[in-house]
Design an enzyme around this catalytic site. Structure first.
Site, PDB file in Angstrom:
ATOM      1  N   HIS A 239       0.892  -1.201  -0.007  1.00  0.00           N
ATOM      2  CA  HIS A 239       0.002  -0.097   0.074  1.00  0.00           C
ATOM      3  C   HIS A 239       0.923   1.525   0.179  1.00  0.00           C
ATOM      4  O   HIS A 239       2.009   1.116   0.387  1.00  0.00           O
ATOM      5  CB  HIS A 239      -0.944   0.031   1.108  1.00  0.00           C
ATOM      6  CG  HIS A 239      -0.517   0.297   2.431  1.00  0.00           C
ATOM      7  ND1 HIS A 239      -0.192   1.569   3.039  1.00  0.00           N
ATOM      8  CD2 HIS A 239      -0.014  -0.683   3.465  1.00  0.00           C
ATOM      9  CE1 HIS A 239       0.436   1.568   4.270  1.00  0.00           C
ATOM     10  NE2 HIS A 239       0.538   0.319   4.600  1.00  0.00           N
ATOM     11  N   CYS A 254       3.716  -4.199   6.911  1.00  0.00           N
ATOM     12  CA  CYS A 254       3.321  -4.078   5.241  1.00  0.00           C
ATOM     13  C   CYS A 254       4.371  -3.707   4.489  1.00  0.00           C
ATOM     14  O   CYS A 254       5.376  -3.249   5.084  1.00  0.00           O
ATOM     15  CB  CYS A 254       1.850  -3.093   5.393  1.00  0.00           C
ATOM     16  SG  CYS A 254       0.293  -3.516   5.779  1.00  0.00           S
TER      17      CYS A 254
END
Length: 284
Positions: A239, A254
């Site tokens: 992301h 992440c």
């Protein structure tokens, strides 16, 4: 111990805290011919352009401005060479940075690991071309990261670490902190810089598939934005972030990309595509 799902769905950046910021002092002009170059390890460096403490809303507003290309990547420099916004161009650094040799090799300079006036001018031009500030020619970790990205563009999978498949495969190289996408032996998304998990929250390695995509995801724990989130393993996602991709200790697991890179990746990948992660994030 495995992390719980709420924590995994956050993946916001963890910023390092190193005490109160030191007052920035503009460096004095120095003659390379008179003084010996000084070498600095990455652990002794500070942000080259100190940032005032901002409220979360102001931080995100600044990040949104960065997505439009107005904000530079902030290099880490010796404390005495940090400069303020609005000052005149800083003097060319005589200091030898921790990524001096990598910069010399990429820029086809003599690879001796010692800063010279010619090295500084070449590194400075590279920094200006890639929006790295202050562009003083000091080869710090941000300059080193950008050199890795540029070196990887010709053949990112030269070492063969990412499997060559007929499917679209997002290759995430934690060793070099970069990623690309390949298919049928051809790179279809050029290497870009990433920021993986911080120490104790490292991004998990292995082969996965994208199982959930959310264009405007909001962290359910911290309320922070995770634009163009593509989840691939128990809450870990590819992301975008609004802050500088090169700042901070890392994510909660992440794989962070710049906002613009994450948007391009969103347009390319689909649910079910492969994400292959290997390596270990370096300490600097």
């Amino acid at each position: 111990m495995k992390r719980t799902l709420p924590a995994l769905l956050v993946c916001a950046s963890l910023l390092t805290v190193a005490g109160p910021p030191a007052q920035a002092v503009a460096p004095s002009p120095v003659s390379h011919a008179v003084l010996e170059p000084v070498s600095y390890p990455a652990s002794d460096l500070v942000p080259g352009i100190p940032r005032a403490q901002r409220a979360p809303a102001a931080q995100e507003a600044a990040g949104r401005a960065q997505t439009r290309g107005r904000q530079p990547h902030i290099e880490y420099v010796p404390r005495s060479e940090a400069v303020r916004h609005g000052t005149r161009a800083a003097a060319c650094s005589r200091a030898t940075g921790p990524f001096q040799r990598q910069a010399e090799r990429y820029l086809r300079r003599e690879v001796d690991g010692r800063q010279s006036a010619g090295d500084c001018r070449a590194i400075r031009r590279f920094q200006q071309a890639h929006r790295i500030a202050p562009a003083t020619g000091f080869a710090g970790p941000v300059t080193g990261a950008m050199v890795r990205v540029m070196r990887a563009k010709k053949d990112p999978n030269r070492a063969g670490r990412c499997p060559d498949r007929r499917e679209r495969t997002a290759c995430v190289d934690l060793n070099r902190q970069l990623m690309w996408v390949q298919q049928n032996g051809r790179v279809i998304f050029d290497p870009v810089a990433i920021r993986s998990g911080a120490p104790t929250m490292e991004t998990r390695t292995g082969s996965y598939r994208i199982y959930l995509r959310h264009r405007s995801h909001i962290s359910n724990l911290y309320g922070t934005s995770m634009p163009f989130a593509q989840f691939f393993d128990r809450g870990e996602a590819l992301h975008g972030v609004y802050e500088d991709i090169f700042q901070g200790a890392g994510s909660h697991g992440c794989v962070n990309l710049t906002w613009s890179d994450a948007r391009k990746l969103w347009d390319l990948l689909r649910k079910g595509d492969v994400v292959y992660v290997w390596g270990r994030k370096p300490s600097v």
